[in-house]
Write a protein that holds these residues in place. Structure first.
Motif, PDB file in Angstrom:
ATOM      1  N   SER A 174      -7.311  25.411 -22.610  1.00 56.20           N
ATOM      2  CA  SER A 174      -7.781  26.441 -23.530  1.00 56.20           C
ATOM      3  C   SER A 174      -9.292  26.306 -23.674  1.00 56.20           C
ATOM      4  O   SER A 174      -9.861  25.263 -23.369  1.00 56.20           O
ATOM      5  N   ALA A 175      -9.936  27.377 -24.138  1.00 58.78           N
ATOM      6  CA  ALA A 175     -11.373  27.319 -24.393  1.00 58.78           C
ATOM      7  C   ALA A 175     -11.639  26.470 -25.639  1.00 58.78           C
ATOM      8  O   ALA A 175     -12.578  25.687 -25.693  1.00 58.78           O
ATOM      9  N   GLY A 176     -10.779  26.614 -26.647  1.00 55.08           N
ATOM     10  CA  GLY A 176     -10.937  25.849 -27.881  1.00 55.08           C
ATOM     11  C   GLY A 176     -10.251  24.500 -27.768  1.00 55.08           C
ATOM     12  O   GLY A 176      -9.171  24.389 -27.188  1.00 55.08           O
ATOM     13  N   VAL A 177     -10.878  23.453 -28.316  1.00 54.91           N
ATOM     14  CA  VAL A 177     -10.302  22.101 -28.236  1.00 54.91           C
ATOM     15  C   VAL A 177     -10.028  21.544 -29.634  1.00 54.91           C
ATOM     16  O   VAL A 177      -9.473  20.450 -29.777  1.00 54.91           O
ATOM     17  N   ASP A 178     -10.407  22.286 -30.668  1.00 54.92           N
ATOM     18  CA  ASP A 178     -10.394  21.783 -32.050  1.00 54.92           C
ATOM     19  C   ASP A 178      -9.067  21.186 -32.480  1.00 54.92           C
ATOM     20  O   ASP A 178      -9.036  20.158 -33.144  1.00 54.92           O
ATOM     21  N   SER A 179      -7.922  21.822 -32.090  1.00 56.25           N
ATOM     22  CA  SER A 179      -6.637  21.354 -32.601  1.00 56.25           C
ATOM     23  C   SER A 179      -6.264  19.973 -32.063  1.00 56.25           C
ATOM     24  O   SER A 179      -5.435  19.283 -32.636  1.00 56.25           O
ATOM     25  N   TRP A 180      -6.861  19.527 -30.944  1.00 58.39           N
ATOM     26  CA  TRP A 180      -6.556  18.220 -30.364  1.00 58.39           C
ATOM     27  C   TRP A 180      -7.398  17.098 -30.954  1.00 58.39           C
ATOM     28  O   TRP A 180      -7.078  15.915 -30.754  1.00 58.39           O
ATOM     29  N   LEU A 181      -8.447  17.442 -31.660  1.00 54.47           N
ATOM     30  CA  LEU A 181      -9.403  16.408 -32.063  1.00 54.47           C
ATOM     31  C   LEU A 181      -8.934  15.468 -33.167  1.00 54.47           C
ATOM     32  O   LEU A 181      -9.237  14.270 -33.117  1.00 54.47           O
ATOM     33  N   VAL A 214     -21.218  37.440 -31.028  1.00 55.80           N
ATOM     34  CA  VAL A 214     -21.515  36.073 -31.457  1.00 55.80           C
ATOM     35  C   VAL A 214     -20.684  35.117 -30.612  1.00 55.80           C
ATOM     36  O   VAL A 214     -19.455  35.076 -30.723  1.00 55.80           O
ATOM     37  N   GLY A 215     -21.359  34.344 -29.776  1.00 51.97           N
ATOM     38  CA  GLY A 215     -20.680  33.505 -28.787  1.00 51.97           C
ATOM     39  C   GLY A 215     -21.108  33.991 -27.423  1.00 51.97           C
ATOM     40  O   GLY A 215     -20.756  35.101 -27.017  1.00 51.97           O
ATOM     41  N   ALA A 216     -21.883  33.180 -26.717  1.00 52.00           N
ATOM     42  CA  ALA A 216     -22.466  33.626 -25.456  1.00 52.00           C
ATOM     43  C   ALA A 216     -21.874  32.856 -24.282  1.00 52.00           C
ATOM     44  O   ALA A 216     -22.524  32.666 -23.260  1.00 52.00           O
ATOM     45  N   THR A 225     -16.245  24.657 -35.115  1.00 45.80           N
ATOM     46  CA  THR A 225     -17.023  23.428 -35.297  1.00 45.80           C
ATOM     47  C   THR A 225     -17.432  23.378 -36.771  1.00 45.80           C
ATOM     48  O   THR A 225     -17.174  24.314 -37.523  1.00 45.80           O
ATOM     49  N   GLU A 226     -18.099  22.287 -37.162  1.00 41.34           N
ATOM     50  CA  GLU A 226     -18.549  22.213 -38.558  1.00 41.34           C
ATOM     51  C   GLU A 226     -19.532  23.345 -38.870  1.00 41.34           C
ATOM     52  O   GLU A 226     -19.615  23.821 -39.992  1.00 41.34           O
ATOM     53  N   GLN A 227     -20.256  23.798 -37.805  1.00 41.34           N
ATOM     54  CA  GLN A 227     -21.236  24.865 -38.010  1.00 41.34           C
ATOM     55  C   GLN A 227     -20.589  26.248 -38.163  1.00 41.34           C
ATOM     56  O   GLN A 227     -21.091  27.106 -38.876  1.00 41.34           O
ATOM     57  N   THR A 228     -19.465  26.444 -37.471  1.00 39.20           N
ATOM     58  CA  THR A 228     -18.866  27.790 -37.491  1.00 39.20           C
ATOM     59  C   THR A 228     -17.755  27.938 -38.535  1.00 39.20           C
ATOM     60  O   THR A 228     -17.405  29.056 -38.888  1.00 39.20           O
ATOM     61  N   VAL A 265     -11.894  36.833 -32.115  1.00 40.02           N
ATOM     62  CA  VAL A 265     -10.957  36.377 -31.077  1.00 40.02           C
ATOM     63  C   VAL A 265     -11.143  34.885 -30.795  1.00 40.02           C
ATOM     64  O   VAL A 265     -10.564  34.360 -29.848  1.00 40.02           O
ATOM     65  N   GLY A 266     -11.979  34.211 -31.627  1.00 47.14           N
ATOM     66  CA  GLY A 266     -12.243  32.788 -31.413  1.00 47.14           C
ATOM     67  C   GLY A 266     -11.231  31.925 -32.139  1.00 47.14           C
ATOM     68  O   GLY A 266     -10.153  31.628 -31.603  1.00 47.14           O
ATOM     69  N   ARG A 267     -11.584  31.521 -33.349  1.00 50.27           N
ATOM     70  CA  ARG A 267     -10.696  30.698 -34.159  1.00 50.27           C
ATOM     71  C   ARG A 267     -10.669  31.261 -35.580  1.00 50.27           C
ATOM     72  O   ARG A 267     -11.715  31.638 -36.124  1.00 50.27           O
ATOM     73  N   GLY A 268      -9.468  31.284 -36.175  1.00 47.32           N
ATOM     74  CA  GLY A 268      -9.294  31.880 -37.492  1.00 47.32           C
ATOM     75  C   GLY A 268     -10.237  31.374 -38.570  1.00 47.32           C
ATOM     76  O   GLY A 268     -10.852  32.170 -39.288  1.00 47.32           O
ATOM     77  N   PRO A 269     -10.390  30.025 -38.710  1.00 45.02           N
ATOM     78  CA  PRO A 269     -11.185  29.511 -39.843  1.00 45.02           C
ATOM     79  C   PRO A 269     -12.689  29.812 -39.761  1.00 45.02           C
ATOM     80  O   PRO A 269     -13.428  29.437 -40.670  1.00 45.02           O
ATOM     81  N   THR A 270     -13.135  30.475 -38.715  1.00 46.65           N
ATOM     82  CA  THR A 270     -14.524  30.941 -38.676  1.00 46.65           C
ATOM     83  C   THR A 270     -14.744  31.997 -39.767  1.00 46.65           C
ATOM     84  O   THR A 270     -15.842  32.147 -40.296  1.00 46.65           O
ATOM     85  N   VAL A 271     -13.686  32.704 -40.111  1.00 45.66           N
ATOM     86  CA  VAL A 271     -13.748  33.740 -41.148  1.00 45.66           C
ATOM     87  C   VAL A 271     -13.019  33.241 -42.399  1.00 45.66           C
ATOM     88  O   VAL A 271     -11.903  32.739 -42.301  1.00 45.66           O
ATOM     89  N   VAL A 272     -13.646  33.380 -43.555  1.00 43.63           N
ATOM     90  CA  VAL A 272     -12.992  33.057 -44.828  1.00 43.63           C
ATOM     91  C   VAL A 272     -12.104  34.249 -45.183  1.00 43.63           C
ATOM     92  O   VAL A 272     -12.595  35.300 -45.623  1.00 43.63           O
ATOM     93  N   THR A 273     -10.806  34.091 -44.960  1.00 46.32           N
ATOM     94  CA  THR A 273      -9.874  35.217 -45.119  1.00 46.32           C
ATOM     95  C   THR A 273     -10.049  35.926 -46.464  1.00 46.32           C
ATOM     96  O   THR A 273     -10.132  37.152 -46.519  1.00 46.32           O
TER      97      THR A 273
END
Lengths: 302, 302
Positions: B69-76, B139-141, B193-196, B217-225
């Motif tokens: 996957s492009a995102g690795v956050d859930s494995w960390l 946002v995201g290049a 990430t901690e920044q996003t 389309v990135g990761r949910g927690p980037t947006v405060v629902t």
């Protein structure tokens, strides 16, 4: 000074002054402007539809009908003989190409299903289809088809552009039988002519690949509506139609509630800025006309 | 011979034989394969999610975690220190870019409204919006953002590509405050990430233009629902989310029935062919690893 008739004062303002041309405003209403009978160049309304034969009879000097839509079919039944017809190629092309891409992607990525599941609060992942690496047949190689093709190619699809006759980069309509069985999607953006009316019938649909998607953004009667039901009900095919036959679709029409169909109410064109683009084209045509240069976008030569 | 652990036999078949590497198959189950304790290179499952700390403890020789996957956050959270993490950049990029474009176009062209009106048999034309000539902030290049940008530019939009740091053709995140008020659409495809995390909060939304569209389309927690509700209920903004916080969204969650939101259940990646592309990448990485060449797609260096 020759007389050109525009559909409304908004159009008149956008066209502005054209040397050698007097613009009058009329749209078929009871209130007739002075010099209506001198009209040689008529600009048809994009929003209120075609004039009737009685209205045309009031303009005996008419030689040019300029429309602001790509399709001209609805104006032809009442049109007297001997009038050159120009269309609005390019005015709505980007917008119509956009609805074609939107409809195709929506069906491929199951957006209608997700909208219905959203209303029910249902999180059901699992949609395996995408447009990348798929074969798309773009029937119609004009402004709209060329734009759709460019966008889908950017997204990784393999697009075959099909026109009335073969030319560089465009295959001819005669290759349809050979191509249909290999295409994952077929997008229609062709004018309504004797050749295209009813073109998508049971035979056409039967030749399409299982699970293929059909999109129509041209004219409704290109597709025989009744021929769609068996494959939609069985789920063999999926369709997305911005144009249908009949239009508007009556609320009791069975197509509304047939599965595997996405319907939009002929909203391909007319997005923001169409009037600016449209009356810029009209202005350029009037300038050509007033200075004796050949008109562009001629679809029927007098 | 060094040991690499793959998540299933389908993966093992697609990866094939790699000289100098013995592949074993395990996915955290009770049934442990021989030589599990010798695993130096682990390929995480795309479909069944991250391993826990107990599973990692069974692989004390582990030095590389390769994800698809492009995102690795859930494995960390469960990952021991000192392990290099590589992601699956490119495997789902086209598919995720496609869902981003699909969601954006669907909202801009009112597809959810038309789906609801279709169910009611209502033909209601009149949708004036399009993406052509609009300003879109991507946002995201990375792979996804670059693809979305290319497609939207083909459709006539003006796209600004934004990355963590400015570079050629990419503006830096620090330009967000200056750019947000001018953008008709903002598309998010950034890693968590901690920044996003929580980047799109009330302040971000307040800076957005009236009638703008937000797509994630990135990761949910980037947006405060919770921050979304006021602007969605007032109709000032429209959003389309393939990822949300929390995920899966519980069926009683108020977001499901908030107006002006289109939700898809994290279906951006995983379209047909992801496994072929993903395990081709794994094969190439294993070949590099076995021959001492540097790995690609390194997102965390040990």
């Amino acid at each position: 000074v020759r007389v050109a008739c525009l559909p409304d004062v908004h159009a008149q303002r956008l066209v502005g002054d054209v040397p050698g041309v007097e613009t009058i405003v009329w749209n078929g209403s009871e209130q007739r402007p002075p010099r209506l009978e001198c009209t040689e160049f008529l600009v048809g309304s994009y929003t209120t539809g075609p004039l009737d034969a009685g209205s045309f009879a009031l303009m005996p000097q008419l030689t040019v009908l300029q429309l602001i839509s790509a399709g001209v079919d609805s104006w032809l039944p009442a049109l007297p003989a001997g009038i050159t017809v120009c269309n609005g190629r390019g005015v709505h092309g980007q917008s119509t190409a956009e609805i074609a891409v939107t409809l195709l992607l929506s069906q491929v990525r199951s957006i209608p299903r997700f909208v219905r599941q959203q209303a029910a609060g249902m999180w059901v992942p699992g949609a395996r289809d995408g447009i990348a690496e798929k074969n798309v047949l773009m029937v119609g190689a004009g402004d709209i088809g060329t734009r759709v093709s460019a966008t889908l190619q950017t997204m990784g699809a393999t697009v075959t552009l099909m026109g009335r006759t073969a030319r560089d980069g465009v295959v001819g309509l005669d290759e349809l039988p050979a191509l249909l069985p290999t295409q994952d999607a077929v997008v229609l953006a062709v004018p309504l002519t004797e050749q295209t009316r009813g073109m998508v019938d049971s035979g056409f649909l039967a030749a399409m690949k299982d699970r293929a998607v059909l999109v129509n953004v041209g004219r409704g009667p290109t597709v025989v509506t009744e021929a769609l039901y068996p494959d939609l009900r069985s789920g063999r095919l999926t369709v997305a139609l911005d144009v249908v036959d009949p239009e508007p679709l009556p609320s009791e029409h069975p197509l509304w509630r047939t599965p595997n169909v996405l319907l939009t109410p002929h909203v391909g064109g007319g997005t923001e800025g169409w009037d600016r683009r449209g009356y810029q084209l009209v202005r350029e045509q009037l300038e050509r006309w007033a200075t004796g240069q050949p008109l562009e976008n001629v679809v029927i030569s007098a």
